[in-house]
Design a protein around this motif. Structure first.
Motif, PDB file in Angstrom:
ATOM      1  N   MET A  16      -5.496 -22.718   2.045  1.00 27.14           N
ATOM      2  CA  MET A  16      -6.695 -23.346   1.511  1.00 27.14           C
ATOM      3  C   MET A  16      -6.496 -24.868   1.531  1.00 27.14           C
ATOM      4  SD  MET A  16      -8.524 -22.799  -2.208  1.00 27.14           S
ATOM      5  CE  MET A  16      -8.729 -21.036  -1.846  1.00 27.14           C
ATOM      6  N   SER A  17      -7.506 -25.603   1.981  1.00 27.50           N
ATOM      7  CA  SER A  17      -7.415 -27.062   2.069  1.00 27.50           C
ATOM      8  C   SER A  17      -7.575 -27.672   0.687  1.00 27.50           C
ATOM      9  CB  SER A  17      -8.493 -27.586   3.009  1.00 27.50           C
ATOM     10  OG  SER A  17      -9.783 -27.329   2.468  1.00 27.50           O
ATOM     11  N   ILE A  18      -7.324 -28.991   0.632  1.00 26.57           N
ATOM     12  CA  ILE A  18      -7.431 -29.692  -0.642  1.00 26.57           C
ATOM     13  C   ILE A  18      -8.872 -29.650  -1.148  1.00 26.57           C
ATOM     14  CG2 ILE A  18      -7.216 -31.956  -1.747  1.00 26.57           C
ATOM     15  CD1 ILE A  18      -4.946 -32.559   0.175  1.00 26.57           C
ATOM     16  N   GLY A  19      -9.825 -29.942  -0.293  1.00 30.34           N
ATOM     17  CA  GLY A  19     -11.217 -29.936  -0.713  1.00 30.34           C
ATOM     18  C   GLY A  19     -11.670 -28.574  -1.171  1.00 30.34           C
ATOM     19  N   SER A  20     -11.286 -27.510  -0.453  1.00 32.78           N
ATOM     20  CA  SER A  20     -11.678 -26.157  -0.849  1.00 32.78           C
ATOM     21  C   SER A  20     -11.067 -25.784  -2.184  1.00 32.78           C
ATOM     22  CB  SER A  20     -11.256 -25.159   0.228  1.00 32.78           C
ATOM     23  OG  SER A  20     -11.880 -25.481   1.459  1.00 32.78           O
ATOM     24  N   GLY A  21      -9.774 -26.178  -2.389  1.00 32.36           N
ATOM     25  CA  GLY A  21      -9.108 -25.862  -3.648  1.00 32.36           C
ATOM     26  C   GLY A  21      -9.785 -26.557  -4.820  1.00 32.36           C
ATOM     27  N   LEU A  22     -10.175 -27.831  -4.631  1.00 32.91           N
ATOM     28  CA  LEU A  22     -10.862 -28.551  -5.711  1.00 32.91           C
ATOM     29  C   LEU A  22     -12.230 -27.935  -5.993  1.00 32.91           C
ATOM     30  CD1 LEU A  22      -9.959 -32.248  -4.743  1.00 32.91           C
ATOM     31  CD2 LEU A  22      -9.029 -30.912  -6.655  1.00 32.91           C
ATOM     32  N   ALA A  23     -12.953 -27.543  -4.946  1.00 36.45           N
ATOM     33  CA  ALA A  23     -14.270 -26.942  -5.140  1.00 36.45           C
ATOM     34  C   ALA A  23     -14.150 -25.607  -5.880  1.00 36.45           C
ATOM     35  CB  ALA A  23     -14.959 -26.765  -3.786  1.00 36.45           C
ATOM     36  N   GLN A  24     -13.139 -24.773  -5.511  1.00 39.35           N
ATOM     37  CA  GLN A  24     -12.954 -23.497  -6.168  1.00 39.35           C
ATOM     38  C   GLN A  24     -12.566 -23.687  -7.629  1.00 39.35           C
ATOM     39  OE1 GLN A  24     -10.231 -20.896  -4.145  1.00 39.35           O
ATOM     40  NE2 GLN A  24     -10.310 -19.319  -5.747  1.00 39.35           N
ATOM     41  N   ALA A  25     -11.711 -24.711  -7.887  1.00 40.10           N
ATOM     42  CA  ALA A  25     -11.308 -24.971  -9.271  1.00 40.10           C
ATOM     43  C   ALA A  25     -12.505 -25.432 -10.095  1.00 40.10           C
ATOM     44  CB  ALA A  25     -10.199 -26.020  -9.298  1.00 40.10           C
ATOM     45  N   ARG A  26     -13.416 -26.202  -9.509  1.00 38.01           N
ATOM     46  CA  ARG A  26     -14.600 -26.675 -10.230  1.00 38.01           C
ATOM     47  C   ARG A  26     -15.504 -25.498 -10.585  1.00 38.01           C
ATOM     48  NH1 ARG A  26     -19.526 -27.345  -8.562  1.00 38.01           N
ATOM     49  NH2 ARG A  26     -18.956 -27.273  -6.353  1.00 38.01           N
ATOM     50  N   ARG A  27     -15.695 -24.567  -9.627  1.00 36.84           N
ATOM     51  CA  ARG A  27     -16.555 -23.432  -9.902  1.00 36.84           C
ATOM     52  C   ARG A  27     -15.915 -22.502 -10.939  1.00 36.84           C
ATOM     53  NH1 ARG A  27     -17.630 -24.064  -4.259  1.00 36.84           N
ATOM     54  NH2 ARG A  27     -15.882 -22.678  -3.748  1.00 36.84           N
ATOM     55  N   SER A  28     -14.583 -22.365 -10.868  1.00 38.63           N
ATOM     56  CA  SER A  28     -13.904 -21.517 -11.852  1.00 38.63           C
ATOM     57  C   SER A  28     -14.016 -22.105 -13.246  1.00 38.63           C
ATOM     58  CB  SER A  28     -12.422 -21.345 -11.469  1.00 38.63           C
ATOM     59  OG  SER A  28     -12.309 -20.733 -10.195  1.00 38.63           O
ATOM     60  N   ALA A  29     -14.024 -23.472 -13.325  1.00 36.47           N
ATOM     61  CA  ALA A  29     -14.162 -24.129 -14.637  1.00 36.47           C
ATOM     62  C   ALA A  29     -15.599 -24.118 -15.126  1.00 36.47           C
ATOM     63  CB  ALA A  29     -13.639 -25.569 -14.552  1.00 36.47           C
ATOM     64  N   GLY A  30     -16.540 -23.650 -14.296  1.00 36.26           N
ATOM     65  CA  GLY A  30     -17.941 -23.578 -14.681  1.00 36.26           C
ATOM     66  C   GLY A  30     -18.615 -24.947 -14.736  1.00 36.26           C
ATOM     67  N   LEU A  31     -18.142 -25.853 -13.918  1.00 32.13           N
ATOM     68  CA  LEU A  31     -18.719 -27.204 -13.893  1.00 32.13           C
ATOM     69  C   LEU A  31     -19.554 -27.413 -12.645  1.00 32.13           C
ATOM     70  CD1 LEU A  31     -15.608 -29.342 -14.993  1.00 32.13           C
ATOM     71  CD2 LEU A  31     -17.543 -28.605 -16.416  1.00 32.13           C
ATOM     72  N   THR A  32     -20.640 -28.139 -12.802  1.00 27.10           N
ATOM     73  CA  THR A  32     -21.423 -28.545 -11.643  1.00 27.10           C
ATOM     74  C   THR A  32     -20.866 -29.876 -11.114  1.00 27.10           C
ATOM     75  OG1 THR A  32     -23.013 -29.811 -12.986  1.00 27.10           O
ATOM     76  CG2 THR A  32     -23.464 -27.447 -12.632  1.00 27.10           C
ATOM     77  N   VAL A  33     -21.340 -30.256  -9.930  1.00 27.97           N
ATOM     78  CA  VAL A  33     -20.894 -31.536  -9.359  1.00 27.97           C
ATOM     79  C   VAL A  33     -21.332 -32.696 -10.253  1.00 27.97           C
ATOM     80  CG1 VAL A  33     -21.133 -33.076  -7.378  1.00 27.97           C
ATOM     81  CG2 VAL A  33     -20.891 -30.614  -7.011  1.00 27.97           C
ATOM     82  N   ALA A  34     -22.508 -32.586 -10.811  1.00 23.32           N
ATOM     83  CA  ALA A  34     -23.007 -33.654 -11.679  1.00 23.32           C
ATOM     84  C   ALA A  34     -22.147 -33.783 -12.930  1.00 23.32           C
ATOM     85  CB  ALA A  34     -24.460 -33.399 -12.055  1.00 23.32           C
ATOM     86  N   GLU A  35     -21.730 -32.624 -13.516  1.00 30.02           N
ATOM     87  CA  GLU A  35     -20.894 -32.678 -14.710  1.00 30.02           C
ATOM     88  C   GLU A  35     -19.517 -33.229 -14.398  1.00 30.02           C
ATOM     89  OE1 GLU A  35     -22.884 -28.850 -17.084  1.00 30.02           O
ATOM     90  OE2 GLU A  35     -21.071 -28.589 -15.851  1.00 30.02           O
ATOM     91  N   LEU A  36     -18.967 -32.844 -13.239  1.00 27.72           N
ATOM     92  CA  LEU A  36     -17.661 -33.382 -12.849  1.00 27.72           C
ATOM     93  C   LEU A  36     -17.755 -34.880 -12.573  1.00 27.72           C
ATOM     94  CD1 LEU A  36     -14.704 -32.865 -12.171  1.00 27.72           C
ATOM     95  CD2 LEU A  36     -15.400 -32.295  -9.817  1.00 27.72           C
ATOM     96  N   SER A  37     -18.877 -35.311 -12.001  1.00 21.99           N
ATOM     97  CA  SER A  37     -19.084 -36.740 -11.740  1.00 21.99           C
ATOM     98  C   SER A  37     -19.148 -37.529 -13.038  1.00 21.99           C
ATOM     99  CB  SER A  37     -20.375 -36.936 -10.939  1.00 21.99           C
ATOM    100  OG  SER A  37     -20.678 -38.317 -10.796  1.00 21.99           O
ATOM    101  N   ALA A  38     -19.833 -36.968 -14.046  1.00 15.53           N
ATOM    102  CA  ALA A  38     -19.928 -37.654 -15.325  1.00 15.53           C
ATOM    103  C   ALA A  38     -18.580 -37.722 -16.017  1.00 15.53           C
ATOM    104  CB  ALA A  38     -20.944 -36.947 -16.222  1.00 15.53           C
ATOM    105  N   HIS A  39     -17.733 -36.718 -15.803  1.00 19.56           N
ATOM    106  CA  HIS A  39     -16.428 -36.679 -16.464  1.00 19.56           C
ATOM    107  C   HIS A  39     -15.413 -37.600 -15.787  1.00 19.56           C
ATOM    108  CE1 HIS A  39     -13.357 -34.977 -19.041  1.00 19.56           C
ATOM    109  NE2 HIS A  39     -12.572 -34.773 -17.969  1.00 19.56           N
ATOM    110  N   THR A  40     -15.476 -37.701 -14.455  1.00 16.61           N
ATOM    111  CA  THR A  40     -14.475 -38.479 -13.711  1.00 16.61           C
ATOM    112  C   THR A  40     -14.981 -39.852 -13.288  1.00 16.61           C
ATOM    113  OG1 THR A  40     -15.230 -37.493 -11.618  1.00 16.61           O
ATOM    114  CG2 THR A  40     -13.438 -36.383 -12.804  1.00 16.61           C
ATOM    115  N   ARG A  41     -16.280 -40.123 -13.478  1.00 15.65           N
ATOM    116  CA  ARG A  41     -16.905 -41.372 -13.040  1.00 15.65           C
ATOM    117  C   ARG A  41     -16.848 -41.532 -11.510  1.00 15.65           C
ATOM    118  NH1 ARG A  41     -17.503 -44.834 -17.422  1.00 15.65           N
ATOM    119  NH2 ARG A  41     -17.713 -43.529 -19.286  1.00 15.65           N
ATOM    120  N   ILE A  42     -16.816 -40.419 -10.798  1.00 13.76           N
ATOM    121  CA  ILE A  42     -16.842 -40.428  -9.336  1.00 13.76           C
ATOM    122  C   ILE A  42     -18.244 -40.021  -8.896  1.00 13.76           C
ATOM    123  CG2 ILE A  42     -15.832 -39.490  -7.218  1.00 13.76           C
ATOM    124  CD1 ILE A  42     -13.306 -38.851  -8.816  1.00 13.76           C
TER     125      ILE A  42
END
Length: 252
Positions: free
Chosen positions: A1-27
């Motif tokens: 599994m690539s780095i991007g795929s692993g991060l995306a899977q971890a985000r979905r497992s944590a139940g976070l949307t991209v917008a919520e992750l953006s608000a948390h990391t300021r990315i």
């Protein structure tokens, strides 16, 4: 599994949307989408890409150092440290000149040479006196009889007539070269005229015994007394008081 795929899977497992992750990391959300597709070209370089990957992994509960190490393995490894000596090494060596003590021997030699030159000049120039031309006062030219020529002074024209010089009525003619204020009275104080005589105008006043005139600008008018030219009674801009034909007074 690539780095991007692993991060995306971890985000979905944590139940976070991209917008919520953006608000948390300021990315930015667009940048998170790109990283999850393993597109790191929008990060602005490996340095910033490592920082974004570390922040996302930390926010998603992953080991950030392990994820960054995996990124380095896939993108050429960790950059080698730069030695400070290689950064600050001067291209051209700087030469520091050693301070030297003053050469007193040379200074004494120069001073001695100056003294010798001064002595030679003093000797050749004698006492050093500067000849001066004798100045005598100017002597006026003399005639054959030995008397000095008299220099005629400027002829002064009277601007008023003293008492006793006019017999009979006084006739005063005033011509204005420039507009000027006048005040004309006879000997009894009767006002003959008081006002402005316009430029180019001429007025004549007659009194039996004499008259007194005040000129606001003595150089602006010219006078004739009983037909005799008296010229201007004063200077330009000068306030002048004059008496004409009075037996018991003198010009003022």
């Amino acid at each position: 599994m690539s780095i991007g795929s692993g991060l995306a899977q971890a985000r979905r497992s944590a139940g976070l949307t991209v917008a919520e992750l953006s608000a948390h990391t300021r990315i930015r959300e667009a940048l998170i989408h790109a990283i999850e597709r393993d597109d790191f070209s929008q990060c602005g370089g490996d340095f910033y890409a490592r920082g974004h990957v570390r922040n996302m992994a930390k926010a998603l509960g992953l080991d950030p150092e392990a994820v960054v190490h995996e990124y380095d393995e896939l993108h050429g490894g960790v950059p080698l440290p730069v030695r400070a000596a290689s950064v600050f090494q001067a291209d051209t060596p700087i030469k520091i000149r050693e301070s030297r003590s003053p050469n007193w021997t040379m200074a004494m030699g120069v001073a001695l040479a100056i003294v010798v030159v001064f002595g030679v000049v003093k000797t050749m120039g004698g006492r050093g006196e500067t000849p001066t031309a004798e100045v005598r006062p100017a002597v006026p030219a003399h005639s054959e009889a030995g008397r000095a020529f008299d220099t005629p002074g400027p002829t002064r024209r009277p601007n008023s007539l003293a008492a006793g010089t006019v017999s009979g009525p006084v006739v005063l003619k005033i011509s204005a070269k420039r507009s000027s204020w006048l005040d004309v009275k006879d000997v009894s104080g009767k006002k003959l005229f008081s006002g402005t005589l316009e430029a180019g105008k001429t007025s004549v006043w007659r009194a039996e015994k004499g008259m007194k005139v005040t000129f606001s600008d003595g150089g602006a008018v010219s006078l004739q007394l009983n037909g005799k030219d008296l010229g201007a009674p004063g200077r330009r801009g000068q306030v002048v008081n004059r008496s004409y034909g009075l037996r018991d007074s003198t010009p003022s």
